[in-house]
Design an enzyme around this catalytic site. Sequence first.
Site, mmCIF file in Angstrom:
data_model
loop_
_atom_site.group_PDB
_atom_site.id
_atom_site.type_symbol
_atom_site.label_atom_id
_atom_site.label_comp_id
_atom_site.label_asym_id
_atom_site.label_seq_id
_atom_site.Cartn_x
_atom_site.Cartn_y
_atom_site.Cartn_z
ATOM 1 N N CYS A 171 43.000 43.514 35.788
ATOM 2 C CA CYS A 171 43.691 42.624 36.718
ATOM 3 C C CYS A 171 43.597 41.156 36.279
ATOM 4 O O CYS A 171 44.344 40.753 35.404
ATOM 5 C CB CYS A 171 43.172 42.851 38.136
ATOM 6 S SG CYS A 171 44.392 42.396 39.365
ATOM 7 N N GLU A 189 39.113 51.460 37.958
ATOM 8 C CA GLU A 189 37.746 51.779 38.419
ATOM 9 C C GLU A 189 37.715 52.379 39.814
ATOM 10 O O GLU A 189 36.795 53.124 40.163
ATOM 11 C CB GLU A 189 36.842 50.542 38.364
ATOM 12 C CG GLU A 189 37.181 49.393 39.302
ATOM 13 C CD GLU A 189 38.222 48.440 38.737
ATOM 14 O OE1 GLU A 189 38.898 48.800 37.760
ATOM 15 O OE2 GLU A 189 38.355 47.336 39.291
ATOM 16 N N HIS A 225 43.566 48.492 38.813
ATOM 17 C CA HIS A 225 42.100 48.651 38.792
ATOM 18 C C HIS A 225 41.780 50.142 38.670
ATOM 19 O O HIS A 225 41.635 50.829 39.684
ATOM 20 C CB HIS A 225 41.488 48.149 40.093
ATOM 21 C CG HIS A 225 41.642 46.690 40.327
ATOM 22 N ND1 HIS A 225 40.616 45.795 40.125
ATOM 23 C CD2 HIS A 225 42.699 45.957 40.767
ATOM 24 C CE1 HIS A 225 41.035 44.583 40.428
ATOM 25 N NE2 HIS A 225 42.287 44.650 40.820
HETATM 26 N N1 GLN Z 1 44.014 36.686 41.218
HETATM 27 C C1 GLN Z 1 44.852 37.565 40.498
HETATM 28 C C2 GLN Z 1 46.077 37.991 41.286
HETATM 29 O O1 GLN Z 1 46.113 37.861 42.487
HETATM 30 C C3 GLN Z 1 44.070 38.785 40.040
HETATM 31 C C4 GLN Z 1 43.634 39.642 41.184
HETATM 32 C C5 GLN Z 1 42.536 40.615 40.813
HETATM 33 O O2 GLN Z 1 41.924 40.483 39.764
HETATM 34 N N2 GLN Z 1 42.282 41.568 41.671
HETATM 35 O O3 GLN Z 1 47.019 38.502 40.740
#
Ligand code: GLN
Length: 591
Positions: free
Chosen positions: A424, A555, A553
Amino acid sequence: MHYILVAGGVISGVGKGIIASSTGLLLQTLGYRVSCIKVQPLGLMAPAEHGECFVLSSGGEVDLDLGNYERYLSVTLSGDNNITLGKMHKRVHDLERKGHYLGKTVQIVPHLTDCIQEWIERVAKIPVDGSGEEPDICIIELGGTVGDMESAPFLYALTKLRHEVGSKNFSTIMVSYVATVHGEQKTKPTQHCVKAIRSEGLIPDVIACRCEKPLEESTISKISLHCQVGLDQVVVVRDMPTIYQVPHLLHEQGLVPLLLSKMDLPSPCKSLAAKGAAKWESWMNLTLPKSQADLKIALVGKYVRNLDAYMSVVKAVLSTCYCSMAVTPWTTGKINLRLTRHDVRLEHAAMHYRYNLKLLLINAEDLEPEAESQDPDTYRSAWDSLASASGLIIPGGFGKRGVLGMMLASRWAREQKRPYLGICLGFQVAVMQFARDMLSMKEADSEEFRPDSREPIIIHMPEVDRERMGATMRLGLHDTVFQPGSEASKIRALYGGSNRAHERHRHRYEVNPQYVEKLQSMGLHFVGKDTTGQRMEIFELQDHPFFIGTQFHAEYQSRVLSGSPPYLGFIAASAGCLDQALKEQTAKGPE
Ligand code: GLN
């Protein structure tokens, strides 16, 4: 429906969630279908204080204990499995607005408490294991400690539920903490908390005593005598080398036969019992110590002071590589790691690749040029630590703090050809740094950190609300489609050669499609996109052993018994056995 309540006393944070998950797992291994509900008096909490926000397939942002249930039990829960006081108040309020109470005086008792009880009874029945069948047992974990002001309405509702379904259909496990003071194991706090739960009208069937070392016979007898329970009802849950061995401990002490003897449960069907037995065997094989050499992995982030903030990432690394873990608080005492909480003492967990994982937690800001001038020692030791790692992982995050450090770390992995996994935010920072270095876009930035950037390589997603912050992100399960030409990619092989990946999301920003062609022309291939083809989901860098980032994600769907593909590949690449992992995963085929 049979309910098992897991409540806590003395202090919070001693492992109620792990005891609840382990109990559920043991019941599953006998062939029962198990669901879980987490009752949590508070709402959203800061990751640095309370740990990560776990994301469900449905997009629900919930307490991290739901992650434990999903990982241990291989179930998929919904947002309704997480009950908060705020949610319950809102429900009562909505019902009142709809005229449900017909002008009556709306009160905590009975309106709020009935609402809690109905919610539990409804959610307990929702199928969670993919079979479409109703669970036999629902484990309810009550957050905080008995006696907290916030939990009073929940305790009232649970007492009423027990009264209505009968004690044969409702068991209670009270988790207590036995401290050792000047070498003496103290039972008074346990006696007090058992008294407290009894005064609420709930009778503990099991007292699970958390402690660092095994309890002495005399301590167990004292608890049995003063709490008026049988010796067999006192279960000792001492610290284990890994949390995945807690089920073994409970199994040895006969927790489940004891619970079943108190409940009126029919025997499970033969085929489920056989499946359960096979599951227990896999669990035992996986969680027995088999470690060999050390494997150092750096995690560069901004919440490194509290490892719980990265709980799913850490667990995914652990359960994917079946590594044990030793956290190295290398940062000269500057970072006060909470080493006490959970599995940071994992030293000898069982491993697939048989490596003893050393997780190097690096504070991203310590890698930045400003740190070099202000605190050169810390700066140097941060970079030395990174340089000593066999692989780098940059997890998710929000806000500008530490982003420059993360970008520089991603560049290091790219140039030094060290395995890199960006999740992310870790995906976004690697793209930003790549654009600055390889496309000469010196000002390439994210709109999150520089809304007026002239080269916005990461942009705000058009459909996401810019004003409201709560639950307005792109959340939950979405499909990633592997693109034509990605047949030879490592990440696709890790997903068993499938043409799609289904993973969970939580983000507000994305790669600007305008720059995609340019990025690809320099070797950063977007091998996975969303179903519209407009949103970048996975990149894989050409001519690099393993430089992969995912907007999702992975995970969150990593399970103890089946690791997550990107994590599996990353650890294998860091350990020098990626080819073996690619072969294994390809042979396994798509999920
Ligand atoms: N801050 C970034 C976004 O909103 C990444 C979010 C995250 O890593 N969960 O896209």
